[in-house]
Design a protein around this motif. Sequence first.
Motif, PDB file in Angstrom:
ATOM      1  N   ASP A  80       2.060  -4.045 -12.792  1.00 32.22           N
ATOM      2  CA  ASP A  80       2.577  -4.880 -13.897  1.00 32.22           C
ATOM      3  C   ASP A  80       1.644  -4.822 -15.116  1.00 32.22           C
ATOM      4  OD1 ASP A  80       4.695  -5.571 -12.360  1.00 32.22           O
ATOM      5  OD2 ASP A  80       3.955  -7.572 -11.818  1.00 32.22           O
ATOM      6  N   GLN A  81       0.352  -4.626 -14.819  1.00 30.68           N
ATOM      7  CA  GLN A  81      -0.633  -4.564 -15.923  1.00 30.68           C
ATOM      8  C   GLN A  81      -0.869  -3.130 -16.386  1.00 30.68           C
ATOM      9  OE1 GLN A  81      -1.955  -7.261 -17.156  1.00 30.68           O
ATOM     10  NE2 GLN A  81      -1.577  -8.812 -15.601  1.00 30.68           N
ATOM     11  N   GLN A  82      -0.040  -2.193 -15.898  1.00 33.11           N
ATOM     12  CA  GLN A  82      -0.216  -0.754 -16.188  1.00 33.11           C
ATOM     13  C   GLN A  82      -1.594  -0.226 -15.775  1.00 33.11           C
ATOM     14  OE1 GLN A  82       1.342  -1.718 -19.848  1.00 33.11           O
ATOM     15  NE2 GLN A  82       3.140  -1.811 -18.542  1.00 33.11           N
ATOM     16  N   GLY A  83      -2.098  -0.757 -14.663  1.00 32.74           N
ATOM     17  CA  GLY A  83      -3.419  -0.330 -14.194  1.00 32.74           C
ATOM     18  C   GLY A  83      -3.335   0.580 -12.982  1.00 32.74           C
ATOM     19  N   CYS A  84      -4.501   0.894 -12.424  1.00 33.25           N
ATOM     20  CA  CYS A  84      -4.598   1.745 -11.228  1.00 33.25           C
ATOM     21  C   CYS A  84      -5.148   0.930 -10.063  1.00 33.25           C
ATOM     22  CB  CYS A  84      -5.580   2.887 -11.458  1.00 33.25           C
ATOM     23  SG  CYS A  84      -4.961   4.112 -12.580  1.00 33.25           S
ATOM     24  N   LEU A  85      -4.746   1.314  -8.853  1.00 40.84           N
ATOM     25  CA  LEU A  85      -5.305   0.692  -7.660  1.00 40.84           C
ATOM     26  C   LEU A  85      -6.091   1.756  -6.896  1.00 40.84           C
ATOM     27  CD1 LEU A  85      -5.521  -1.755  -5.743  1.00 40.84           C
ATOM     28  CD2 LEU A  85      -3.456  -0.929  -4.601  1.00 40.84           C
ATOM     29  N   ILE A  86      -7.322   1.424  -6.567  1.00 44.81           N
ATOM     30  CA  ILE A  86      -8.162   2.341  -5.790  1.00 44.81           C
ATOM     31  C   ILE A  86      -8.432   1.670  -4.451  1.00 44.81           C
ATOM     32  CG2 ILE A  86     -10.353   3.578  -5.744  1.00 44.81           C
ATOM     33  CD1 ILE A  86     -10.241   2.824  -8.926  1.00 44.81           C
ATOM     34  N   VAL A  87      -8.091   2.365  -3.380  1.00 40.93           N
ATOM     35  CA  VAL A  87      -8.297   1.789  -2.044  1.00 40.93           C
ATOM     36  C   VAL A  87      -9.311   2.644  -1.292  1.00 40.93           C
ATOM     37  CG1 VAL A  87      -7.196   0.929   0.053  1.00 40.93           C
ATOM     38  CG2 VAL A  87      -5.879   1.024  -2.064  1.00 40.93           C
ATOM     39  N   ASP A  88     -10.405   2.011  -0.922  1.00 42.76           N
ATOM     40  CA  ASP A  88     -11.467   2.697  -0.185  1.00 42.76           C
ATOM     41  C   ASP A  88     -11.173   2.536   1.306  1.00 42.76           C
ATOM     42  OD1 ASP A  88     -13.785   3.478   1.067  1.00 42.76           O
ATOM     43  OD2 ASP A  88     -15.133   2.524  -0.372  1.00 42.76           O
ATOM     44  N   GLU A  89     -10.788   3.633   1.933  1.00 45.75           N
ATOM     45  CA  GLU A  89     -10.389   3.589   3.352  1.00 45.75           C
ATOM     46  C   GLU A  89     -11.453   4.215   4.245  1.00 45.75           C
ATOM     47  OE1 GLU A  89      -6.380   5.207   3.588  1.00 45.75           O
ATOM     48  OE2 GLU A  89      -5.562   3.529   2.422  1.00 45.75           O
ATOM     49  N   ILE A  90     -12.717   4.118   3.804  1.00 41.12           N
ATOM     50  CA  ILE A  90     -13.811   4.797   4.512  1.00 41.12           C
ATOM     51  C   ILE A  90     -13.953   4.334   5.964  1.00 41.12           C
ATOM     52  CG2 ILE A  90     -15.548   3.198   3.572  1.00 41.12           C
ATOM     53  CD1 ILE A  90     -17.539   5.537   3.593  1.00 41.12           C
ATOM     54  N   TYR A  91     -13.553   3.084   6.256  1.00 42.71           N
ATOM     55  CA  TYR A  91     -13.688   2.607   7.640  1.00 42.71           C
ATOM     56  C   TYR A  91     -12.393   2.768   8.435  1.00 42.71           C
ATOM     57  CZ  TYR A  91     -18.218   0.992   6.168  1.00 42.71           C
ATOM     58  OH  TYR A  91     -19.506   0.968   5.698  1.00 42.71           O
ATOM     59  N   HIS A  92     -11.452   3.499   7.905  1.00 45.25           N
ATOM     60  CA  HIS A  92     -10.238   3.780   8.678  1.00 45.25           C
ATOM     61  C   HIS A  92     -10.622   4.520   9.955  1.00 45.25           C
ATOM     62  CE1 HIS A  92      -6.209   3.219   6.571  1.00 45.25           C
ATOM     63  NE2 HIS A  92      -7.043   2.347   6.070  1.00 45.25           N
ATOM     64  N   GLY A  93      -9.860   4.270  11.007  1.00 47.61           N
ATOM     65  CA  GLY A  93     -10.193   4.877  12.305  1.00 47.61           C
ATOM     66  C   GLY A  93     -11.047   3.914  13.113  1.00 47.61           C
TER      67      GLY A  93
END
Length: 389
Positions: free
Chosen positions: A194-207
């Motif tokens: 909605d704010q025309q921004g970006c989402l960064i998701v750090d999935e380093i602990y996935h698994g």
Amino acid sequence: MKSANRLKSIAPFHVMDLLAKAKQMQAEGRDIIHLEVGEPDFSSPKAAIDAGIGALKRGNTHYTAATGLPELRQAISDFYLSRYKKQVSPEQIMITPGASGALQLISSLLVDVGENLLLTDPGYPCNRHFLANINGDGILVPTEAEQDFHLTPTLAKENWNDATIGALVASPSNPTGAIMSKQQIQALHKVVTDQQGCLIVDEIYHGLTYGCDAETAVDLADNVFVINSFSKYFAMTGWRLGWLVAPEWAMKDLDKLAQNLFLAPSTPAQYAALALFEPDCIAELETRRAQFSLRLNYLLPALENLGFVVPAKPQGAFYIYADISGLKHALSNDSMAFCLKLLEQTGVAITPGIDFGHQQGHHFVRFAYTADIPVLSDAVNRIATFLKS
Ligand SMILES: Cc1ncc(COP(=O)(O)O)c(C=O)c1O
């Protein structure tokens, strides 16, 4: 001569003082239990070590493409399909020098001077320093224990300002081990969009999740970046290898940045990583995951019995973020002093909450369950004695 002014906003880790002290005590013959460092105690899987040695012996010592070995990008793409049932084109996967390299690339790609990203407090401390290093900012958003310290849509809306260009979250999180559900990520994504921004998701602990799965954001939308790494689940911290899944529109610029900043990720490490996706290796990593789960099941109630309060339910990574303010101890208002005294008196090393943010950090400590249960049990006994002192 002087360093650039931006260095003033880049803080060292407080835990490093503790680590130095722990090492000195160890050199003096003290028995130290290390629960402070954020890396698996397991060594890299043998198959990866052999593959790395094989690559060196074959003479694979030259640069690869800046985006990484095509075979490894393909292997990661296959991994998304087998593990998450998600289609990710290898063209959107970029191999990086650790998740740290990916964070540096994303910061340089997205953030102009004076712009900022919303970050969680508590959260991974280096994020705001990556931003400071390019004269950007991290807005540390104080999060609530009742919300598992997540960046909620409401908090994102409230803290968004004219210079905000996106939000960066980690799930599972460091230091809490809490996981954002699919719905929570989607709701946050909506606010960012909605704010025309970006989402960064750090999935380093996935698994490294226990009793539940973590949802990946890889295919959410073309304003989403996903970071991952071979450091944690794959136990390859020292090889310095990670990856980034980026929208198509960003790949050319990321390639250009990577060429200039790093030239390429480590070649032997990339060949070693190829072995990690073999079924035997994944089976070994899953056995280790089960061990982490047993450790969590032991340590969490043991700490709660001692009076530590753990408000965010740890479901992943290998951390427990515990509130010490209710403990009957003279230093329960000062996590750094508490950790130092604990180390001096008992030899147990843990990390003060002040490393992870400004909010409530004095009242929290982080335990990394990167030791076997008998060692954790020894630590718990020592802490119990300390709390009675
Ligand atoms: C949340 C988070 N992101 C990124 C990193 C960087 O990891 P690496 O560069 O080893 O992949 C870490 C390391 O502890 C971390 O906890």
